[in-house]
Design an enzyme around this catalytic site. Structure first.
Site, PDB file in Angstrom:
ATOM      1  N   GLU A 173      29.330 -15.746 -70.819  1.00 42.11           N
ATOM      2  CA  GLU A 173      29.547 -17.170 -71.105  1.00 42.11           C
ATOM      3  C   GLU A 173      29.632 -17.851 -69.746  1.00 42.11           C
ATOM      4  OE1 GLU A 173      30.457 -20.453 -71.421  1.00 42.11           O
ATOM      5  OE2 GLU A 173      32.546 -19.955 -71.873  1.00 42.11           O
ATOM      6  N   LYS A 192      40.775  -8.637 -67.343  1.00 43.40           N
ATOM      7  CA  LYS A 192      41.237  -9.130 -66.044  1.00 43.40           C
ATOM      8  C   LYS A 192      41.157 -10.652 -66.082  1.00 43.40           C
ATOM      9  CE  LYS A 192      39.052  -9.955 -62.277  1.00 43.40           C
ATOM     10  NZ  LYS A 192      39.712 -11.271 -62.135  1.00 43.40           N
ATOM     11  N   GLY A 206      32.479 -17.273 -66.534  1.00 47.94           N
ATOM     12  CA  GLY A 206      32.538 -17.742 -65.147  1.00 47.94           C
ATOM     13  C   GLY A 206      31.184 -18.292 -64.729  1.00 47.94           C
ATOM     14  N   SER A 207      30.901 -18.212 -63.446  1.00 49.49           N
ATOM     15  CA  SER A 207      29.672 -18.833 -62.935  1.00 49.49           C
ATOM     16  C   SER A 207      28.444 -17.979 -63.241  1.00 49.49           C
ATOM     17  CB  SER A 207      29.783 -19.033 -61.427  1.00 49.49           C
ATOM     18  OG  SER A 207      29.899 -17.778 -60.790  1.00 49.49           O
ATOM     19  N   CYS A 267      33.254 -25.631 -69.313  1.00 45.12           N
ATOM     20  CA  CYS A 267      31.842 -25.212 -69.304  1.00 45.12           C
ATOM     21  C   CYS A 267      30.982 -26.097 -70.202  1.00 45.12           C
ATOM     22  CB  CYS A 267      31.717 -23.740 -69.687  1.00 45.12           C
ATOM     23  SG  CYS A 267      32.515 -23.366 -71.236  1.00 45.12           S
ATOM     24  N   ASN A 322      39.775 -21.709 -65.911  1.00 46.33           N
ATOM     25  CA  ASN A 322      39.774 -23.078 -66.463  1.00 46.33           C
ATOM     26  C   ASN A 322      40.468 -23.164 -67.827  1.00 46.33           C
ATOM     27  OD1 ASN A 322      37.541 -21.613 -67.406  1.00 46.33           O
ATOM     28  ND2 ASN A 322      36.302 -23.437 -67.737  1.00 46.33           N
TER      29      ASN A 322
HETATM   30  P1  NAD Z   1      33.429 -17.609 -60.254  1.00 47.19           P
HETATM   31  O1  NAD Z   1      32.358 -17.205 -61.200  1.00 47.19           O
HETATM   32  O2  NAD Z   1      33.381 -17.087 -58.848  1.00 47.19           O
HETATM   33  O3  NAD Z   1      34.827 -17.151 -60.842  1.00 47.19           O
HETATM   34  C1  NAD Z   1      35.098 -17.311 -62.218  1.00 47.19           C
HETATM   35  C2  NAD Z   1      36.039 -16.189 -62.623  1.00 47.19           C
HETATM   36  O4  NAD Z   1      35.371 -14.958 -62.461  1.00 47.19           O
HETATM   37  C3  NAD Z   1      37.264 -16.157 -61.737  1.00 47.19           C
HETATM   38  O5  NAD Z   1      38.375 -16.005 -62.548  1.00 47.19           O
HETATM   39  C4  NAD Z   1      37.037 -14.983 -60.825  1.00 47.19           C
HETATM   40  O6  NAD Z   1      38.235 -14.324 -60.531  1.00 47.19           O
HETATM   41  C5  NAD Z   1      36.126 -14.100 -61.644  1.00 47.19           C
HETATM   42  N1  NAD Z   1      35.228 -13.328 -60.808  1.00 47.19           N
HETATM   43  C6  NAD Z   1      34.586 -13.736 -59.684  1.00 47.19           C
HETATM   44  N2  NAD Z   1      33.863 -12.736 -59.173  1.00 47.19           N
HETATM   45  C7  NAD Z   1      34.047 -11.677 -59.986  1.00 47.19           C
HETATM   46  C8  NAD Z   1      33.582 -10.340 -59.981  1.00 47.19           C
HETATM   47  N3  NAD Z   1      32.756  -9.882 -59.041  1.00 47.19           N
HETATM   48  N4  NAD Z   1      33.983  -9.515 -60.971  1.00 47.19           N
HETATM   49  C9  NAD Z   1      34.808  -9.948 -61.938  1.00 47.19           C
HETATM   50  N5  NAD Z   1      35.283 -11.202 -62.010  1.00 47.19           N
HETATM   51  C10 NAD Z   1      34.904 -12.055 -61.032  1.00 47.19           C
HETATM   52  O7  NAD Z   1      33.578 -19.139 -60.273  1.00 47.19           O
HETATM   53  P2  NAD Z   1      34.557 -20.102 -59.420  1.00 47.19           P
HETATM   54  O8  NAD Z   1      34.392 -19.947 -57.935  1.00 47.19           O
HETATM   55  O9  NAD Z   1      35.936 -19.978 -59.927  1.00 47.19           O
HETATM   56  O10 NAD Z   1      33.903 -21.443 -59.825  1.00 47.19           O
HETATM   57  C11 NAD Z   1      32.577 -21.697 -59.371  1.00 47.19           C
HETATM   58  C12 NAD Z   1      31.763 -22.255 -60.466  1.00 47.19           C
HETATM   59  O11 NAD Z   1      31.687 -21.348 -61.563  1.00 47.19           O
HETATM   60  C13 NAD Z   1      32.313 -23.517 -61.092  1.00 47.19           C
HETATM   61  O12 NAD Z   1      32.075 -24.617 -60.297  1.00 47.19           O
HETATM   62  C14 NAD Z   1      31.598 -23.501 -62.400  1.00 47.19           C
HETATM   63  O13 NAD Z   1      30.305 -23.984 -62.210  1.00 47.19           O
HETATM   64  C15 NAD Z   1      31.529 -22.047 -62.770  1.00 47.19           C
HETATM   65  N6  NAD Z   1      32.587 -21.655 -63.732  1.00 47.19           N
HETATM   66  C16 NAD Z   1      32.278 -21.649 -65.049  1.00 47.19           C
HETATM   67  C17 NAD Z   1      33.248 -21.335 -65.974  1.00 47.19           C
HETATM   68  C18 NAD Z   1      32.939 -21.322 -67.437  1.00 47.19           C
HETATM   69  O14 NAD Z   1      33.816 -21.629 -68.236  1.00 47.19           O
HETATM   70  N7  NAD Z   1      31.752 -20.929 -67.847  1.00 47.19           N
HETATM   71  C19 NAD Z   1      34.533 -21.016 -65.556  1.00 47.19           C
HETATM   72  C20 NAD Z   1      34.819 -21.014 -64.187  1.00 47.19           C
HETATM   73  C21 NAD Z   1      33.826 -21.323 -63.290  1.00 47.19           C
END
Ligand code: NAD
Length: 476
Positions: free
Chosen positions: A250, A175, A228-229, A284, A152
């Site tokens: 975060e 990464k 991420g999530s 976020c 994002n």
């Molecule tokens: P996600 O958590 O699956 O992915 C977020 C990032 O983490 C991606 O770049 C992904 O490549 C990475 N990732 C995923 N699994 C990983 C792993 N096992 N090891 C290392 N990195 C990994 O989220 P998403 O499917 O992209 O989005 C789903 C939800 O996550 C969104 O709807 C939102 O609620 C949340 N999100 C939050 C933020 C934030 O800024 N806090 C950012 C992205 C997504």
């Protein structure tokens, strides 16, 4: 796509791609078409990155602080110099309007400048003891750091992973998201060009779970940092716990916005509507649950809907675009399902609710009101261009609703009553509170959440100290 750069891994300062490595397509969110191809790191690549990180840590931590600071300042200058071209890559791979992309890159450079200043301020302390005795507290870099960042904010998320770590004297392997790789590569390249050893800052890609398991499975890595999530954050925290690695997480939020009758509603709307639809709501700290005191509710709702409908949605490369596409196919599909669920349960759709066009991942700026608390969207982070607006009686039921969810990242309060501001700031469970403001992030202040929004801080002095460990020396 001519403006989109070639993609590669950066391991030990070397640009690696092809050579039989698995290929990952990068799709442009404005078209849904392939704009680039990325190589996935092999097991041997990841092992090489780990060995380099161990070496790079020894070199970088023993580089004098003023030299490290100067290198980071130079990297910030290079990022600013290259901001125009990096912004084009960012918009092509992530979708946000070009001006927003450029702003994000400049902000990332400013964060690095702040961190560069902090390099010289990682003070310890000496305790008063009888003559001949001393107790000294020293701060040391924690060790090689593995960072995993989301799509994002392809620049800011990456800088948050590596800036504090480098300032502390750690080496880092980052990464960035495979969906938005070019921006992260460009930032890491600027650091290398400025003089950070190629072993001390590296960039890898692959299947996220494979890469994170491999890096976190190595005892070389001493710290995890992830954006991420919540679900993935918990999973990575468990992997890190196996080796007792320190973690900064975060994660998601579900920002409550408490709006009281004593404010200028038009001014509040002008600020918060822009904040809501920034980056198509994929933020976020996005303001999400608008809790509006009853007397102002009708005016607030109609003003919100009017402004949402006026937002110009389009390709981020077009100068007049105010909101770009969502970053991936998951975006519009996810939002549509959550809106349908809320409407089924009785919520009113005041604006939006539809995909735009049949190319790319565009979705209308949307508004739901009178949304029941059992609707999925009132409980899960929507991460899209949707505002949820509900009428509330007053302070206490607003606080209860704000704290109802397990998330606690950013909260916003709009009131001119100083006593109420203090009370709400004390009561709301959040890592950051914006009062009569949509801004909850500056380079010099800690950024992070509580509860399921994660732990640890990035930015500010805290972002550097989160990558350091105390060592106490008792001397007699
Ligand atoms: P996600 O958590 O699956 O992915 C977020 C990032 O983490 C991606 O770049 C992904 O490549 C990475 N990732 C995923 N699994 C990983 C792993 N096992 N090891 C290392 N990195 C990994 O989220 P998403 O499917 O992209 O989005 C789903 C939800 O996550 C969104 O709807 C939102 O609620 C949340 N999100 C939050 C933020 C934030 O800024 N806090 C950012 C992205 C997504």
């Amino acid at each position: 796509m001519t403006d989109y750069p070639a993609l590669h891994l950066l391991i030990g300062g070397e640009k690696l791609s092809g050579g039989g490595r698995d290929a990952i397509d990068v799709l442009g969110p404005a078209t849904g078409e392939t704009i680039g191809t990325l190589s996935s790191a092999t097991t041997a690549d990841l092992d090489a990155a780990l060995d380099n990180a161990a070496k790079g840590f020894r070199t970088w931590r023993s580089t004098p602080a003023d030299k490290r600071a100067a290198i980071l300042m130079k990297a910030a200058a290079l990022i600013k110099e290259r901001a125009g071209e990096i912004a084009v890559a960012l918009t092509l791979e992530q979708g946000k309007p070009l001006a927003e992309a450029k702003g994000e890159i400049i902000y990332s450079a400013m964060l690095l400048e702040f961190y560069a200043g902090e390099v010289k301020r990682t003070y310890g302390r000496t305790m008063v003891r009888p003559e001949g005795q001393r107790v000294e507290v020293q701060y040391h870099p924690i060790g090689p750091v593995a960072g995993f960042s989301a799509w994002n904010f392809p620049a800011l998320n990456v800088m948050r992973k590596i800036g504090g770590a480098l300032a502390a004297g750690c080496s880092t392997i980052v990464k960035p998201s495979e969906e938005t790789p070019a921006t992260g590569i460009a930032l890491v390249q600027a650091l290398i060009d400025a003089g950070v050893p190629g072993e001390a800052v590296q960039c890898v890609f692959g299947v996220p779970d494979t890469v994170s398991r491999h890096l976190l499975g190595s005892s070389i890595i001493r710290k995890l940092t992830f954006t991420g999530s919540t679900a993935v954050g918990k999973h990575l925290a468990r992997l890190a716990a196996d080796d007792l690695k320190v973690a900064t997480l975060e994660l998601g939020g579900h920002g409550p916005v408490l709006v009281f009758d004593d404010v200028d509603i038009d001014k509040t709307l002008d600020t918060m509507v822009a904040a809501k639809y920034r980056n198509a709501g994929q933020v976020c700290v996005s303001p999400t649950r608008f809790l509006v005191q009853e007397a102002s509710y009708d005016k607030f709702l109609s003003g919100f809907i009017e402004r949402a409908k006026a937002i110009k949605v389009g390709n981020g490369m077009d100068a007049e675009t105010q909101m770009g596409p969502m970053a991936s196919e998951r975006g519009p599909d996810g939002i549509a399902a959550k809106i349908a669920d809320a409407v089924d349960r009785g919520a009113k759709l005041g604006a939006g609710g539809e995909r735009i066009g049949n190319q790319g991942y565009f979705y209308q700026p949307s508004v739901l009101s009178e949304v029941p608390t059992d609707a999925v969207i009132m409980n899960e982070e929507p991460f899209g261009p949707i505002a949820l607006i509900n009428p509330m009686k007053g302070e206490e039921d607003m606080i209860a609703e704000a704290n109802r969810l397990p998330y606690g990242l950013a909260a916003y309060v709009w009131t001119n009553d100083p006593k109420r501001r203090r009370h709400l700031t004390a009561e709301i469970e959040a890592g950051m509170v914006g009062i009569n403001s949509a801004v909850v992030s500056t380079a010099d202040a800690p950024f992070g959440g509580v509860k399921w929004s994660g732990y640890g801080s990035e930015d500010g002095r805290e972002g550097v100290m989160a990558c350091m460990v105390p060592k106490t020396v008792h001397e007699s």
